[in-house]
Design a protein around this motif. Sequence first.
Motif, short mmCIF file in Angstrom:
data_model
loop_
_atom_site.label_atom_id
_atom_site.label_comp_id
_atom_site.label_asym_id
_atom_site.label_seq_id
_atom_site.Cartn_x
_atom_site.Cartn_y
_atom_site.Cartn_z
N ASN A 156 1.24 -1.19 -0.46
CA ASN A 156 -0.19 0.35 -0.15
C ASN A 156 0.91 1.17 0.20
O ASN A 156 0.88 2.05 0.56
CB ASN A 156 -0.89 0.05 1.75
N ASN A 157 1.98 1.51 -1.09
CA ASN A 157 2.57 2.79 -0.80
C ASN A 157 3.59 2.77 -0.04
O ASN A 157 3.65 4.08 0.12
CB ASN A 157 1.77 3.65 -1.61
N GLY A 158 3.70 1.76 1.11
CA GLY A 158 4.45 1.69 1.72
C GLY A 158 4.11 1.95 3.65
O GLY A 158 4.33 2.12 4.83
N SER A 159 2.74 2.46 3.52
CA SER A 159 2.22 2.70 4.45
C SER A 159 1.32 1.53 4.76
O SER A 159 1.52 1.85 6.36
CB SER A 159 0.88 2.99 3.98
N THR A 160 1.81 -0.21 5.23
CA THR A 160 1.40 -1.03 5.28
C THR A 160 2.23 -2.40 5.92
O THR A 160 2.98 -2.58 4.84
CB THR A 160 -0.47 -1.69 5.04
N ARG A 161 2.93 -2.37 6.78
CA ARG A 161 3.16 -3.39 7.38
C ARG A 161 2.05 -5.75 6.51
O ARG A 161 1.37 -4.76 7.31
CB ARG A 161 3.52 -4.19 7.88
N ARG A 162 2.83 -6.06 5.90
CA ARG A 162 1.62 -7.44 5.86
C ARG A 162 2.75 -8.33 6.51
O ARG A 162 3.82 -8.52 6.03
CB ARG A 162 1.61 -7.48 4.24
N TYR A 163 2.33 -8.68 7.26
CA TYR A 163 2.79 -10.04 7.98
C TYR A 163 2.43 -11.33 7.29
O TYR A 163 1.12 -12.03 7.93
CB TYR A 163 2.43 -10.47 9.41
N HIS A 164 3.12 -11.35 5.74
CA HIS A 164 2.47 -12.81 5.48
C HIS A 164 1.74 -14.06 5.55
O HIS A 164 2.87 -14.67 6.37
CB HIS A 164 3.48 -12.76 4.16
N GLN A 165 0.59 -14.86 5.45
CA GLN A 165 0.32 -15.99 5.25
C GLN A 165 0.79 -16.69 7.28
O GLN A 165 2.01 -17.28 7.44
CB GLN A 165 1.45 -16.78 4.57
N LEU A 166 0.52 -15.89 8.01
CA LEU A 166 0.86 -16.42 9.90
C LEU A 166 0.59 -17.72 10.09
O LEU A 166 0.73 -18.23 10.69
CB LEU A 166 0.71 -15.25 10.62
N ALA A 167 -0.71 -18.20 9.54
CA ALA A 167 -0.84 -19.73 9.92
C ALA A 167 -1.81 -20.08 8.53
O ALA A 167 -2.32 -19.05 7.85
CB ALA A 167 -1.94 -19.65 11.05
N ASN A 168 -1.70 -21.18 8.06
CA ASN A 168 -3.24 -21.54 6.78
C ASN A 168 -3.76 -22.35 7.76
O ASN A 168 -3.96 -23.16 8.21
CB ASN A 168 -1.96 -23.09 6.08
N VAL A 169 -5.05 -21.85 6.41
CA VAL A 169 -6.71 -22.66 7.26
C VAL A 169 -6.31 -24.18 5.91
O VAL A 169 -5.97 -23.80 5.32
CB VAL A 169 -7.12 -21.72 6.02
N ASP A 170 -6.80 -25.32 7.01
CA ASP A 170 -6.57 -26.24 6.17
C ASP A 170 -8.66 -26.49 6.01
O ASP A 170 -8.60 -27.13 6.97
CB ASP A 170 -5.76 -27.40 6.93
N THR A 171 -9.08 -26.37 5.00
CA THR A 171 -10.42 -27.69 5.32
C THR A 171 -10.53 -28.74 4.05
O THR A 171 -9.91 -27.93 3.14
CB THR A 171 -11.04 -26.04 4.58
N GLU A 172 -10.69 -29.59 4.41
CA GLU A 172 -11.18 -31.35 3.97
C GLU A 172 -12.77 -30.64 3.09
O GLU A 172 -13.58 -31.24 4.16
CB GLU A 172 -10.92 -31.68 4.62
N GLY A 173 -12.84 -30.26 2.60
CA GLY A 173 -14.39 -30.46 1.50
C GLY A 173 -14.39 -28.87 2.23
O GLY A 173 -14.31 -28.06 3.09
N GLY A 174 -15.77 -28.33 1.82
CA GLY A 174 -16.35 -27.29 2.78
C GLY A 174 -15.90 -25.80 2.19
O GLY A 174 -14.30 -26.00 1.38
N SER A 175 -15.90 -25.41 3.09
CA SER A 175 -14.77 -23.63 3.16
C SER A 175 -14.46 -23.07 3.91
O SER A 175 -15.33 -23.77 5.31
CB SER A 175 -15.93 -23.03 2.03
N ALA A 176 -14.22 -22.75 4.15
CA ALA A 176 -13.53 -21.54 5.14
C ALA A 176 -14.25 -20.54 5.72
O ALA A 176 -15.07 -19.81 4.84
CB ALA A 176 -12.06 -20.88 4.78
N ILE A 177 -14.83 -20.35 6.81
CA ILE A 177 -15.69 -19.02 7.18
C ILE A 177 -14.85 -18.55 8.03
O ILE A 177 -13.56 -19.23 9.26
CB ILE A 177 -17.45 -20.13 7.46
N ILE A 178 -15.23 -17.47 8.58
CA ILE A 178 -14.81 -15.99 9.95
C ILE A 178 -16.12 -16.45 10.64
O ILE A 178 -17.66 -15.74 9.90
CB ILE A 178 -14.36 -15.24 9.01
N SER A 179 -15.91 -15.96 12.00
CA SER A 179 -16.79 -15.53 13.06
C SER A 179 -16.41 -15.23 14.13
O SER A 179 -15.82 -14.91 13.68
CB SER A 179 -17.38 -17.00 13.34
N ILE A 180 -17.68 -14.69 14.85
CA ILE A 180 -16.65 -14.16 15.74
C ILE A 180 -17.58 -14.51 16.97
O ILE A 180 -19.00 -14.95 17.44
CB ILE A 180 -16.60 -12.04 16.36
#
Length: 174
Positions: A33-57
Motif C-alpha cells: 500500500n505505497n509503503g504505509s502498511t506492513r504485511r505479516y504474510h501467511q501467519l497460518a494456513n486455513v486447512d479445509t477438507e471439502g467445505g469452505s473457510a468461514i469467519i465468525s466472531i
Amino acid sequence: MTSTITLEPLTAEAFKPYGDVIATADRDYFMINNGSTRRYHQLANVDTEGGSAIISIFQATPLVYPLSVTMMERHPLGSQAFIPLLGNAYLILVAAPTRDLNSDRLDSQTIRGFISDGSQGVNYHKGVWHHPILALTDQDQFLVVDRAGSGNNCEEVHFSDAETRVLEIPVSRL
C-alpha cells in the motif's frame, strides 16, 4: 485421582505440535500500500477438507476456576483459528494429536496449558485435541476462522473421573 495442568507462556516453538501461533512479534513482513502498511504474510494456513473457510466472531464468558477439565474436542475436517479482538489474555488447552483421525483415543495426561498475552492468536491444526475457548475476561471476543460444510467436523471426548485434570490459574495471571 486428578492431576493439575500447569500453564506455560504461549510460544511458537512450544505450540508447534498443535498448530500455529498467530502473532506479529519477531515475524518477517513486507511493505504494501505505497509503503504505509506492513504485511505479516501467511501467519497460518486455513486447512479445509471439502467445505469452505468461514469467519465468525465468538463472544465468551470465563468459566469457573479452578476448572475440572472433563472433555476435549477436535475438528477432523479443518483447522480452527482463534484471534483475540479485545487484547485480553486467554487460556489454551491442547493434547497430543491422535495420529489416526478415526480413533477417539486421548491420553488426558498429555494435556498442555498455555496462556496467550492477548496479542497472540492460535490456529489448531486439523485433528488436534483442544478445550473449547477459555476466556479470562467477561464478554471477550475472538475472530474465528474455521470450516463450514457437510460432515461432522466437531468430535468430543469425555473423561472418566480418573482421567479428569484440574486447571488452576495463579492469581498473578488474572
